[in-house]
Design a protein around this motif. Sequence first.
Motif, PDB file in Angstrom:
ATOM      1  N   LEU A  67       0.840  -1.201   0.000  1.00  0.00           N
ATOM      2  CA  LEU A  67       0.000   0.000   0.000  1.00  0.00           C
ATOM      3  C   LEU A  67       0.873   1.249   0.000  1.00  0.00           C
ATOM      4  N   GLY A  68       0.424   2.270  -0.710  1.00  0.00           N
ATOM      5  CA  GLY A  68       1.046   3.582  -0.608  1.00  0.00           C
ATOM      6  C   GLY A  68       0.187   4.454   0.287  1.00  0.00           C
ATOM      7  N   THR A  69       0.810   5.384   1.000  1.00  0.00           N
ATOM      8  CA  THR A  69       0.045   6.278   1.862  1.00  0.00           C
ATOM      9  C   THR A  69       0.676   7.659   1.826  1.00  0.00           C
ATOM     10  N   ASN A  70      -0.158   8.684   1.858  1.00  0.00           N
ATOM     11  CA  ASN A  70       0.320  10.057   1.801  1.00  0.00           C
ATOM     12  C   ASN A  70       0.730  10.544   3.182  1.00  0.00           C
ATOM     13  N   GLN A  71       1.892  11.196   3.254  1.00  0.00           N
ATOM     14  CA  GLN A  71       2.319  11.818   4.493  1.00  0.00           C
ATOM     15  C   GLN A  71       1.463  13.049   4.753  1.00  0.00           C
ATOM     16  N   ARG A  72       1.261  13.342   6.026  1.00  0.00           N
ATOM     17  CA  ARG A  72       0.507  14.536   6.404  1.00  0.00           C
ATOM     18  C   ARG A  72       1.361  15.410   7.294  1.00  0.00           C
ATOM     19  N   LYS A  73       0.887  16.618   7.522  1.00  0.00           N
ATOM     20  CA  LYS A  73       1.652  17.571   8.305  1.00  0.00           C
ATOM     21  C   LYS A  73       1.000  17.790   9.664  1.00  0.00           C
ATOM     22  N   GLY A  74       1.829  18.298  10.618  1.00  0.00           N
ATOM     23  CA  GLY A  74       1.303  18.654  11.915  1.00  0.00           C
ATOM     24  C   GLY A  74       0.619  17.493  12.616  1.00  0.00           C
ATOM     25  N   LEU A  75      -0.473  17.811  13.330  1.00  0.00           N
ATOM     26  CA  LEU A  75      -1.196  16.794  14.086  1.00  0.00           C
ATOM     27  C   LEU A  75      -1.739  15.721  13.167  1.00  0.00           C
ATOM     28  N   GLU A  76      -2.149  16.086  11.940  1.00  0.00           N
ATOM     29  CA  GLU A  76      -2.711  15.111  11.013  1.00  0.00           C
ATOM     30  C   GLU A  76      -1.695  14.029  10.645  1.00  0.00           C
ATOM     31  N   ARG A  77      -0.422  14.342  10.809  1.00  0.00           N
ATOM     32  CA  ARG A  77       0.608  13.372  10.430  1.00  0.00           C
ATOM     33  C   ARG A  77       0.591  12.161  11.353  1.00  0.00           C
ATOM     34  N   PHE A  78      -0.041  12.288  12.517  1.00  0.00           N
ATOM     35  CA  PHE A  78      -0.143  11.160  13.430  1.00  0.00           C
ATOM     36  C   PHE A  78      -1.311  10.246  13.050  1.00  0.00           C
ATOM     37  N   LEU A  79      -2.074  10.614  12.027  1.00  0.00           N
ATOM     38  CA  LEU A  79      -3.221   9.815  11.606  1.00  0.00           C
ATOM     39  C   LEU A  79      -2.899   9.115  10.303  1.00  0.00           C
ATOM     40  N   LEU A  80      -2.919   7.808  10.331  1.00  0.00           N
ATOM     41  CA  LEU A  80      -2.669   7.033   9.129  1.00  0.00           C
ATOM     42  C   LEU A  80      -3.937   6.998   8.298  1.00  0.00           C
ATOM     43  N   GLY A  81      -3.803   6.930   6.973  1.00  0.00           N
ATOM     44  CA  GLY A  81      -4.972   6.831   6.124  1.00  0.00           C
ATOM     45  C   GLY A  81      -5.861   5.681   6.558  1.00  0.00           C
ATOM     46  N   SER A  82      -7.170   5.861   6.435  1.00  0.00           N
ATOM     47  CA  SER A  82      -8.099   4.871   6.959  1.00  0.00           C
ATOM     48  C   SER A  82      -7.936   3.505   6.296  1.00  0.00           C
ATOM     49  N   VAL A  83      -7.622   3.485   4.999  1.00  0.00           N
ATOM     50  CA  VAL A  83      -7.442   2.210   4.308  1.00  0.00           C
ATOM     51  C   VAL A  83      -6.213   1.487   4.854  1.00  0.00           C
ATOM     52  N   ALA A  84      -5.088   2.186   4.926  1.00  0.00           N
ATOM     53  CA  ALA A  84      -3.863   1.574   5.445  1.00  0.00           C
ATOM     54  C   ALA A  84      -4.051   1.144   6.895  1.00  0.00           C
ATOM     55  N   GLN A  85      -4.700   1.985   7.676  1.00  0.00           N
ATOM     56  CA  GLN A  85      -4.945   1.653   9.085  1.00  0.00           C
ATOM     57  C   GLN A  85      -5.754   0.373   9.203  1.00  0.00           C
ATOM     58  N   GLY A  86      -6.819   0.271   8.405  1.00  0.00           N
ATOM     59  CA  GLY A  86      -7.665  -0.907   8.453  1.00  0.00           C
ATOM     60  C   GLY A  86      -6.935  -2.168   8.041  1.00  0.00           C
ATOM     61  N   VAL A  87      -6.111  -2.063   6.994  1.00  0.00           N
ATOM     62  CA  VAL A  87      -5.355  -3.230   6.530  1.00  0.00           C
ATOM     63  C   VAL A  87      -4.350  -3.665   7.593  1.00  0.00           C
ATOM     64  N   LEU A  88      -3.669  -2.721   8.202  1.00  0.00           N
ATOM     65  CA  LEU A  88      -2.703  -3.056   9.246  1.00  0.00           C
ATOM     66  C   LEU A  88      -3.362  -3.784  10.408  1.00  0.00           C
ATOM     67  N   LEU A  89      -4.578  -3.398  10.727  1.00  0.00           N
ATOM     68  CA  LEU A  89      -5.283  -4.022  11.845  1.00  0.00           C
ATOM     69  C   LEU A  89      -5.810  -5.406  11.492  1.00  0.00           C
ATOM     70  N   ASP A  90      -6.238  -5.588  10.235  1.00  0.00           N
ATOM     71  CA  ASP A  90      -6.935  -6.819   9.846  1.00  0.00           C
ATOM     72  C   ASP A  90      -6.043  -7.885   9.234  1.00  0.00           C
ATOM     73  N   ALA A  91      -4.991  -7.475   8.550  1.00  0.00           N
ATOM     74  CA  ALA A  91      -4.235  -8.415   7.716  1.00  0.00           C
ATOM     75  C   ALA A  91      -3.486  -9.454   8.542  1.00  0.00           C
ATOM     76  N   THR A  92      -3.495 -10.672   8.048  1.00  0.00           N
ATOM     77  CA  THR A  92      -2.660 -11.734   8.612  1.00  0.00           C
ATOM     78  C   THR A  92      -1.396 -11.903   7.774  1.00  0.00           C
ATOM     79  N   GLN A  93      -1.357 -11.253   6.615  1.00  0.00           N
ATOM     80  CA  GLN A  93      -0.182 -11.280   5.747  1.00  0.00           C
ATOM     81  C   GLN A  93       0.768 -10.143   6.136  1.00  0.00           C
ATOM     82  N   ASP A  94       1.989 -10.211   5.631  1.00  0.00           N
ATOM     83  CA  ASP A  94       2.912  -9.091   5.780  1.00  0.00           C
ATOM     84  C   ASP A  94       2.351  -7.894   5.016  1.00  0.00           C
ATOM     85  N   VAL A  95       2.622  -6.695   5.528  1.00  0.00           N
ATOM     86  CA  VAL A  95       2.121  -5.472   4.901  1.00  0.00           C
ATOM     87  C   VAL A  95       3.288  -4.514   4.673  1.00  0.00           C
ATOM     88  N   LEU A  96       3.459  -4.094   3.419  1.00  0.00           N
ATOM     89  CA  LEU A  96       4.474  -3.100   3.069  1.00  0.00           C
ATOM     90  C   LEU A  96       3.779  -1.759   2.869  1.00  0.00           C
TER      91      LEU A  96
END
Length: 292
Positions: free
Chosen positions: A249-278
Amino acid sequence: MKQILVATDFSTRSDRALRRAVLTARQVGAELTLVHVVDDDQPNYLIERQKAAAAEILQQTVSTLVDVDQIRAEWLITTGDAFTGILQVAEEADPALIIVGPHRRQFLDTFVGTTAERTIRRSRHPILMVNAVPSGPCRRSLVAVDFDEASEVAINAMSELDISAAGDIIALHLFDAPAIGMMKRAMEVQDAIDHYVSQQEDRARSELTSFLAKCRLDSAQLMLSPLKGSASAAISACAIEQEADLIVLGTNQRKGLERFLLGSVAQGVLLDATQDVLIVPVIAADDLTING
């Protein structure tokens, strides 16, 4: 020679990361740097004691990597909190890839995230989170494609890292078919709905083919599906169905406080996936200027 940074806290989760790092280094001809972070929020005598113990373990591990696995490796220890320490080392070393173990869920993670997730949010380098127990080279990779800069950067990084060179690559695009709901509410016949979806899929397939050609990934197997509900759930489900070892997955960097929030798609995959995630970040031009 490529450099791979491996974060370790000597846990079973970190053992997975190290094993994947060894397999990857052997595959792509990279050298490894093992990084251990000692918590600095404790008395100095405890910090020094932990650093000495960690140094002994790291030296033994590196010796085994060099003598047995025939892989060039080194180690270093830093202090601080885990995710900040990893990122500081990465800024200095500028590795091609950072490898971390799977996240470990605790109560406070609901609010601040795990070390793996916090590192991924702020990293300027591709990060591979190792969820599965490594058993060999990656056989099949699933890359999520959305025709944007993040997808292009992810594909380019995957090619440069050569992680999937020996396996199959599946390019998944979840296309929009916004009129489906309206057609169902209007009680359109199923043939009309299927025809509409088919038209949207043909359009998306043409765009996907052109996009992959631009990214020099013509050899990828194409998968298209209408987007229904959660994109992260659809990506994870497709990875299971296709028996993929790796999700990219690709994800866009954010600035300031928003930078602490991962994109919702990437966040969801990281939480759900049993496979390795790049996860491959898109770095803003001004961020490169500041940090470069």
